[in-house]
Design an enzyme around this catalytic site. Structure first.
Site, short mmCIF file in Angstrom:
data_model
loop_
_atom_site.label_atom_id
_atom_site.label_comp_id
_atom_site.label_asym_id
_atom_site.label_seq_id
_atom_site.Cartn_x
_atom_site.Cartn_y
_atom_site.Cartn_z
CB SER A 118 -0.81 0.01 1.10
OG SER A 118 -0.13 -0.14 2.37
CG ASN A 119 4.54 1.63 2.11
OD1 ASN A 119 5.38 0.73 2.32
ND2 ASN A 119 3.53 2.16 2.82
CG LEU A 120 4.45 -0.49 -3.73
CD1 LEU A 120 4.22 -1.99 -4.61
CD2 LEU A 120 6.02 -0.36 -3.77
NE ARG A 173 1.97 8.05 1.22
CZ ARG A 173 1.53 7.26 1.94
NH1 ARG A 173 0.64 6.46 1.45
NH2 ARG A 173 1.66 7.18 3.16
CG ASN A 205 5.57 8.70 14.17
OD1 ASN A 205 5.99 9.35 15.08
ND2 ASN A 205 6.20 8.21 13.10
CB CYS A 239 -1.74 9.02 4.92
SG CYS A 239 -0.96 10.51 4.66
CB CYS A 277 -4.80 -0.24 13.11
SG CYS A 277 -3.34 -0.04 13.00
#
Lengths: 80, 351, 351, 80
Positions: B65-67, B69, B127, B188, B316
């Site tokens: 899920s980083n990819l 951006r 954070n 985010c 989470c």
């Protein structure tokens, strides 16, 4: 006076709109505005701190606000 | 002109940018904290422009899920340490600079030592705890911080703690926000972020770093820039010339007890743990592993749900929000045992 | 949510950005013209965010002086075709999208055909001829253009030729600048450019492309954004709602006769050519290969220097400015034989 | 009237400064301003075209300018 307050970041969610109108005595100070907003929107107080900008300047608690001023609420942002 | 400066000829052709400016870049040591949405583009441009020593601090691994951006990483890098992947990629981009990966989490114990060998710190953290730690350490050490932060379509950029002519210092992050309740500000992964905003803000941070090193242009000193990618409007808010803060010590980094996905699966079989999902309703609807459901920003209002004789595991998607929940519980209910699921559901689903 | 959409989960969490928005990106076909300072960052973010088909048009090779701002390339890529290197790198970044390299120079002969298979054109060109060609072709074909341009510390961004509700079209590049004398406006190799500006403007272009595809936010329609990296100030200039132009045909691309470095070296031995250096005084001071010295923007005022019975070879660092000089000569003095040194002194010094 | 003209891009080089002051009749139109500038700075005319923005709006030749207006000269930019 009627004051239009612009919302940035999470303040848009807290207000439920990109701007809100509040009623305040002419010349009231920033602290008064904050207290009023925090009463109407308790989540704002829970943030612990947020910036009030008046005419693109950081407003100290004791700065007074007039009807012609542009007021923005700019909460902290953490993302990276 | 040195032969190897052909690479930099198009910036050395700039008015006000001399051979001596390039030498300043070459001698500069910049620490990028957070090799994520902001750190990736900033690092690319600082490496490209010839900053001599670039430290990349990130203890996290690349996740899918980083990819969208974090443009230094490929799907093939998923699971690898960001700092290592970033340094390898940047070294290919510019073999003439020195890259230093920092894979340890930055805490109150090591931050002063880590920043000691750098001139400027670029804050690309995700954070508040790291942002305050960097800010306070930089103030104590007398180094400038180039700050950037993003959420959804909006970003902020500023340069903190620059020296004034009279020996005072320009405002820092605590002038803007003295403290923050991290459980009340979504990150985010909750609210989302548009990748191009990360690129714009990260490049603006790199831009301020270059100006700061080469002493050109007008820095965002005593100011914060706000940018909105939906309308393309930006505004600069004036904060003041001199900091009003008085930072004397670092806040001690709290240790967050965690359990791994493997430990959790065993513990659940033995009925050891009570699960608490702190994600949003929308995330819960898609997938969950059971337990209570209290969104992170509601935990503080629901402390009566937690009992002293039970052991709670918060979860989470990534482990960030559950970590904040555990910190809150330790502070408000020190008698309750609470853990955070390390790596979140992403890690759970891999096992 | 599709399994392979985990990659896009952080943008799909955005308010106003639905699964259908991601599907729009996946189905979109975007042509990036110019894989340089603007095209590199724009392509990275459009690939990262999942634009389904990305065309990369550039006929140029990677050169050392590109590397300070063209962040898709490594020194190991010098001499290779930019479109090929960029596509290979972007394909690693996102194996789920289709990348199409276009290595032929875009001319009035092929432009309509090239843009035909795309929905949106991103103008990251480095010369006016290509900018006008793309603009005019897009107007004729009824496609939007996301424009960006940079010089030194200043950049421009706009979206051209969008449909209005009444069937008319929003302004295009010729509303802003009906025509330009290219010999009078220096490019980045003369005046320089700060790399971070390229990143900021390129990311802003990608941002407008994503908004255009997903129909979110407020586009720079009928407006142009100006950004100054020295002061971090930006302003948006309103142009109007409807284009005032009436573009009916493309301007024919002029063929520029060139000689290679090898041919020139032979020719000089045989005294065939008269050299003309069109670079700046500063560049001349560092290195030259002889001949007349008339800076590009002075050529028009010095046409009396050129004789009908001689053959001139113009040179600069890359071949761009000498090409403009040859175009000017062909137009003003059609009787004079003029060539441009292909690849400029960079090529000369390699042979 | 005295009019302060802001310069962008190559106009800074042509004017030799980030802004210049010109004298113009109050209410003069954009075409008149352009003619005056091109006389003082012939390189401006050689560009073939450039944008005049008045109060952040594109100014047509026939638009008149007053002393309070913010006027900017924005030439074309080719780099990429």
């Amino acid at each position: 006076m009627e004051l239009n307050i612009l919302a940035f970041g999470i303040a848009k969610d807290i207000f439920g709109a990109p701007s809100v109108i509040v009623n305040l005595d002419e010349g009231a100070d920033t602290a008064t505005l904050k207290t009023l907003l925090e009463t109407q929107y308790p989540r704002l107080k829970q943030l612990a701190s947020y910036m009030v900008a008046v005419n693109n300047e950081y407003a100290q608690d004791e700065n007074s606000i007039s009807e012609r001023d542009e007021v923005a609420i700019i909460p902290p942002v953490s993302g990276g | 002109m040195q032969d190897d400066w052909l690479r930099y000829s198009c910036q050395m052709a700039l008015p006000g940018f001399e051979a001596s400016s390039q030498a300043l870049l070459q001698n500069a040591r910049v620490l990028i904290v957070g090799a994520g949405g902001l750190g990736c583009p900033a690092a690319q441009y600082l490496a490209a422009s010839g900053v001599g020593t670039l430290g990349i601090a990130d203890f996290d691994e690349v996740s899918v899920s980083n990819l969208h951006r974090q443009i230094l990483y490929n799907p093939a890098d998923v699971g690898r340490l960001k700092a290592e992947v970033a340094c390898a990629r940047l070294q290919q981009q510019n073999p003439g600079i020195k890259l230093v990966p920092h894979m340890a989490k930055i805490t109150s114990t090591n931050v002063i030592q880590v920043i000691d060998s750098y001139d400027i710190i670029l804050d690309g953290a995700d954070n508040f705890e790291t942002r305050y730690l960097l800010n306070d350490a930089a103030v104590l050490a007398g180094k400038p911080v180039v700050y950037g932060a993003i959420y959804q379509y909006e970003g902020q950029v500023a340069v903190w703690n620059l020296p004034n002519a009279d020996g005072s210092r320009s405002p820092n992050y605590r002038d803007l926000y003295p403290q923050v309740n991290a459980t009340q500000v979504p990150n985010c992964s909750v609210g989302g972020v548009i990748p191009t905003l990360a690129g714009i803000i990260g490049c603006m941070q790199a831009n301020e770093v270059i100006k700061c090193i080469t002493q050109t242009g007008e820095l965002l000193k005593g100011k914060v820039l706000l940018f909105d990618a939906q309308t393309m409007q930006s505004r600069v808010i004036k904060i003041g010339d001199v900091t009003q803060t008085n930072i004397k010590a670092l806040e001690i980094t709290e240790h967050i007890p965690t359990v791994t996905a493997v430990e959790l699966k065993e513990g659940l079989n033995e009925d050891t743990y009570t699960l608490v999902d702190v994600r949003t309703d929308q995330e819960r609807d898609e997938f969950d592993i059971g337990g209570l459901h209290i969104e992170l920003d509601e935990v503080e209002d629901n402390l009566q749900e937690f009992e002293d004789d039970k052991t709670y595991v918060f979860y989470c998607s990534s482990g960030k929000r559950s970590g904040e929940a555990v910190k809150l519980l330790k502070q408000k209910l020190p008698g309750v045992k609470a853990y955070s699921l390390k790596g979140g559901l992403q890690e759970w689903n891999l096992n």
